[in-house]
Enzyme design. Structure first.
Site, PDB file in Angstrom:
ATOM      1  N   GLY A  31      69.337   4.891  48.401  1.00 53.42           N
ATOM      2  CA  GLY A  31      68.630   5.871  47.580  1.00 53.42           C
ATOM      3  C   GLY A  31      68.119   7.019  48.428  1.00 53.42           C
ATOM      4  N   TRP A  32      67.648   8.054  47.762  1.00 53.60           N
ATOM      5  CA  TRP A  32      67.224   9.284  48.441  1.00 53.60           C
ATOM      6  C   TRP A  32      66.117   9.005  49.466  1.00 53.60           C
ATOM      7  CZ3 TRP A  32      68.947  14.032  49.129  1.00 53.60           C
ATOM      8  CH2 TRP A  32      68.060  15.002  49.596  1.00 53.60           C
ATOM      9  N   GLU A  69      72.372   8.011  51.300  1.00 55.17           N
ATOM     10  CA  GLU A  69      72.267   9.462  51.070  1.00 55.17           C
ATOM     11  C   GLU A  69      71.785  10.169  52.332  1.00 55.17           C
ATOM     12  OE1 GLU A  69      70.373  10.509  47.373  1.00 55.17           O
ATOM     13  OE2 GLU A  69      71.156   8.767  46.372  1.00 55.17           O
TER      14      GLU A  69
END
Ligand SMILES: *[C@@H]1O[C@H](CO)[C@@H](O)[C@H](O)[C@H]1NC(C)=O
Ligand SMILES: *[C@@H]1O[C@H](CO)[C@@H](O)[C@H](O)[C@H]1NC(C)=O
Length: 388
Positions: free
Chosen positions: A102-103, A144
């Protein structure tokens, strides 16, 4: 007609029927349970029959390649992972998957782990043990991004190796392997050897949104997830839309049936410099005001946007060049997808015979039916086109 021909024809028509069942890959942002009132969305709110794949977001990664559980109390002590995977009892054909990364996780730990063959091997065995322990059907890798955000150039080839090693073991164990990827020509070009990663991945979730936002350097309003380029855009801008990304991935060797097009159940919002200039290309001065439930300046969940449009007199317009909608009132504007534009994206997926649609994220649909479209209007719209 010969019997054999008839049998073949019947087989073919069955094949076509099965093929017309597209994937609907639904990410669940597990922290949505902590929102207030109509924003609150927990595992018990998920209707698994509307998703062919449900993806729990997220787990993290430690420097020693062990799995980092981010909310132990909820996920383990209070059985969140178990309840998520038990959704399969209500919809036996649905696969449940966990996403790592995830970011917020960024690149640091991934870069460390993929760079070292011992750590990679440890990661593979740790994740297999994790999937078995909690009864998931597969892993989604949401790094990411390789070679960006603190990563190293070597990430690009090491990511190929990691996925290959995961796939070798997953094949034996019967787990699926997918990834959420940066969709753009520029971003994906830095991060992926597309042809090679595609060989190891069962499906590829293109994050075909976040194309425009207040991060845009020209300080003008753009849409979160345009379907097509607009005639007035420059060469760089023309790469920032769903159609450009999909064709780029196909041109680089991703099999069309593995490509899932991301659909955003949220919009990106702006505070306009001049309330009388309220369309794509108008100057902005800041993020749009935070929504009452998601409380993040610059983004709004669909259930917040539809409350504005259906109850608070925001004006809705369709952008005929980019095939998405936007809504505005006073100095606020938001670009997003509604039932009609999501339906158009689903038709696009079907026409190109892609793998299906991906959703970020199902907790941002109008699950309570607070607006005029009934409950879960966006997810139902995808199902109507892609699984009929
Ligand atoms: C979609 O992309 C393809 C390939 O770049 C292009 O030929 C086509 O014109 C695009 N479609 C639209 C409607 O812009
Ligand atoms: C919306 O417009 C109607 C009709 O003009 C008006 O009566 C109502 O007060 C407006 N509501 C809001 C929240 O602005």
């Amino acid at each position: 007609m010969h019997h054999l021909t008839l049998v073949l024809a019947i087989c073919l028509s069955f094949a076509v029927t099965i093929d017309s069942q597209k994937k609907i890959v639904c990410y669940f942002a597990s922290w949505a349970y902590s929102r207030d009132s109509i924003g609150k969305y927990d595992i018990s709110n998920i209707d698994p029959t509307l998703c062919t794949h449900l993806i729990y977001s997220f787990i993290g990664l430690n420097a020693d390649a062990s799995i980092k559980i981010l909310d132990y109390q909820r996920e383990v002590t209070n059985n969140g992972f178990r309840m998520f995977n038990e959704l399969r009892q209500k919809s036996p054909s649905t696969k449940t998957i966990v996403s790592i990364g995830g970011w917020t996780e960024g690149s640091d730990q991934f870069t460390r782990v993929v760079s070292d063959s011992n750590l990679r091997a440890r990661f593979v065995s740790n994740i297999v043990a994790f999937l078995k322990q909690y009864n998931f059907n597969g892993l989604d890798v949401d790094w990411e991004y390789p070679a960006q955000r603190g990563g190293k150039p070597s990430d690009k080839e090491n990511f190929v190796i990691l996925l290959r090693e995961l796939k070798q073991t997953f094949g034996r164990e019967g787990f699926s392997l997918s990834a959420a990827v940066n969709p753009t020509e520029y971003g994906a070009g830095q991060s992926y050897n597309i042809r090679e990663i595609s060989k190891s991945l069962d499906f590829i979730n293109l994050m075909t949104y976040d194309y425009h936002g207040t991060f845009d350097e020209d300080k003008t309003v753009g849409h979160n997830a345009p379907l097509y380029a607009a005639p007035g855009e420059n060469a760089n801008q023309k790469t920032l839309n769903v159609n450009s990304s999909v064709n780029f991935w196909i041109s680089q060797g991703a099999p069309i049936e593995k490509i899932n097009v991301g659909t955003a159940f949220y919009g990106r919002s702006f505070t306009l410099a001049d309330p009388n200039q309220h369309k794509r290309g108008s100057p902005f001065i800041a993020e749009g005001k935070a929504g009452p439930y998601t409380k993040n300046a610059g983004t709004l969940a669909y259930y917040e946007i539809c409350t504005y449009t259906d109850r608070e007199n925001w004006t809705v317009r369709y952008d005929p060049e980019q095939h998405v909608v936007y809504a505005f009132k006073a100095d606020q504007i938001v670009g997003y997808d509604d039932v009609n534009s999501i339906t158009e994206k689903a038709a696009y997926i079907k026409n190109l015979n892609l793998g299906g649609a991906m959703v970020w994220s199902i907790d941002q649909d109008d699950s309570n039916g607070v607006c005029n479209g009934g409950r879960v209007p966006l997810l139902r719209a995808l199902n109507k086109v892609l699984r009929n």
